[in-house]
Design an enzyme around this catalytic site. Structure first.
Site, PDB file in Angstrom:
ATOM      1  N   HIS A 243       0.970  -1.163   0.023  1.00 33.36           N
ATOM      2  CA  HIS A 243      -0.033  -0.022  -0.123  1.00 33.36           C
ATOM      3  C   HIS A 243       0.720   1.342   0.039  1.00 33.36           C
ATOM      4  O   HIS A 243       0.869   1.959  -0.978  1.00 33.36           O
ATOM      5  CB  HIS A 243      -1.102   0.067   1.295  1.00 33.36           C
TER       6      HIS A 243
HETATM    7  O1  RIB Z   1      -4.940  -0.318   4.682  1.00 32.39           O
HETATM    8  C1  RIB Z   1      -3.689  -0.214   4.466  1.00 32.39           C
HETATM    9  C2  RIB Z   1      -3.213   0.825   5.398  1.00 32.39           C
HETATM   10  O2  RIB Z   1      -3.298   0.475   6.653  1.00 32.39           O
HETATM   11  C3  RIB Z   1      -1.585   0.869   5.243  1.00 32.39           C
HETATM   12  O3  RIB Z   1      -1.142   2.342   5.188  1.00 32.39           O
HETATM   13  C4  RIB Z   1      -0.954  -0.021   6.424  1.00 32.39           C
HETATM   14  O4  RIB Z   1       0.279   0.465   6.608  1.00 32.39           O
HETATM   15  C5  RIB Z   1      -1.987   0.381   7.307  1.00 32.39           C
HETATM   16  O5  RIB Z   1      -1.637   1.585   8.185  1.00 32.39           O
END
Ligand code: RIB
Ligand code: CA
Length: 313
Positions: A243
């Site tokens: 992500h």
């Molecule tokens: O949903 C994904 C996000 O949530 C990313 O930033 C991961 O690090 C968690 O913080």
């Protein structure tokens, strides 16, 4: 070389946060003015330590790390040890950090920096719950028009949620902060699950990091091998979505991403859909267009960029 992009990374490391921070430090186009830390994947006492571990892994012990909010504005803190492990950075065995944690609160650092730097020159890069950003806006509302843009990882619509059927983790943890940020009139680029779910940490890609043979390269491989197991099991895919590095990659190569300027509103009332980011992709409402909502990424080029840059650390 054009002037470097000045950014503040706000983060809850988190293996994917770690890779995003490494990518930023590995990119001469970017000047990291500071790293502000928030509770999210794991409690603040761990996210701030993890941020310092990552700075030292990157060879940046002089970087400044600021601790911020230990809990959301209104709701109870929800963490994600099941995904990230007990420490929040399971995978590599990184040494305890030697570099100091700054004394100033993260929100005060954000305000001070935005009031000092020329207006319209600083980009905020939130990679976790938006509590610190909302707190900074409350402490000094004038910063809203001084922020160049916010490029954040959060939200999801076509892919649904990852912590509830409706909500993505960063927004779900502090929906009230997200609501404040999205209504502040600041140019926002949102990189949601709809985009990040295309950027999978396949075995071939993880092997490419390990093949770098460097400390950071091997550590990234170990982080991803730990981090991906939860989503591989859940989605039945080869690898899991990576992500947060999409935020930094967007700054470096925006042409790898595509989306649409639309309205995104956050659910802050219903228990069933709390934290849902309602993306008006087809423009069926008269709600103001407040977000550039990124839906697609050239994931092959994204990983080429990641491996190439991490390889320079
Ligand atoms: O949903 C994904 C996000 O949530 C990313 O930033 C991961 O690090 C968690 O913080
Ligand atoms: Ca994160």
């Amino acid at each position: 070389m054009p002037d470097s992009m000045k950014i503040i990374i706000d983060t809850d490391p988190g293996q994917d946060d770690a890779v995003a921070i490494l990518l930023a430090f590995a990119s001469p186009e970017i000047e990291v003015l500071g790293i502000t830390v928030v509770a999210g994947n794991v409690p603040l006492s761990l996210t701030e330590k993890n941020a310092r571990k990552i700075c030292e892994l990157a060879g940046r012990p002089q970087a400044r790390v600021f601790a911020g909010a230990s809990h959301p504005l209104v709701r109870q803190l929800v963490t994600a040890e099941d995904v990230h492990g007990k420490t929040g950075l399971n995978g590599p065995d990184l040494p305890e950090p030697k570099m100091p944690l700054q004394k100033q609160h993260a929100a005060d650092f954000i305000v001070e920096t935005l009031m000092r730097e020329a207006s319209g020159t600083v980009t905020l890069c939130p990679l976790g719950p938006l509590t610190n950003i909302a707190m900074a806006l409350a402490r000094e509302p004038k910063i809203a028009r001084r922020i160049k843009q916010i490029v954040l990882m959060g939200g999801g619509f076509f892919e649904g949620g990852n912590v509830t059927p409706a909500a993505e983790f960063n927004i779900y943890v502090d929906p009230h902060a997200a609501d404040i940020v999205l209504k502040a009139g600041i140019p926002v680029v949102m990189i949601p699950l709809d985009c990040t779910h295309q950027a999978l940490t396949t075995a071939t890609r993880v092997a490419a990091f390990r093949k770098l043979g460097t400390g950071p390269g091997i550590a990234v491989a170990e982080m991803l091998e730990f981090f991906e197991r939860f989503d591989e099991k859940k989605y039945g895919t080869d690898g899991g979505p990576l992500h947060d590095p999409c935020v930094i990659a967007y700054l470096l190569k925006p042409e790898l991403f595509s989306g649409r300027h639309i309205n995104v509103s956050v659910e802050i009332a219903s228990d069933l859909t709390m934290g849902m980011t309602v993306a008006d992709w087809w423009g069926v409402t008269k709600r103001p267009k407040n977000v550039t909502y990124i839906r697609d990424v050239d994931h092959e080029a994204f990983y080429r960029l990641l491996v190439e840059r991490i390889g320079t650390l």
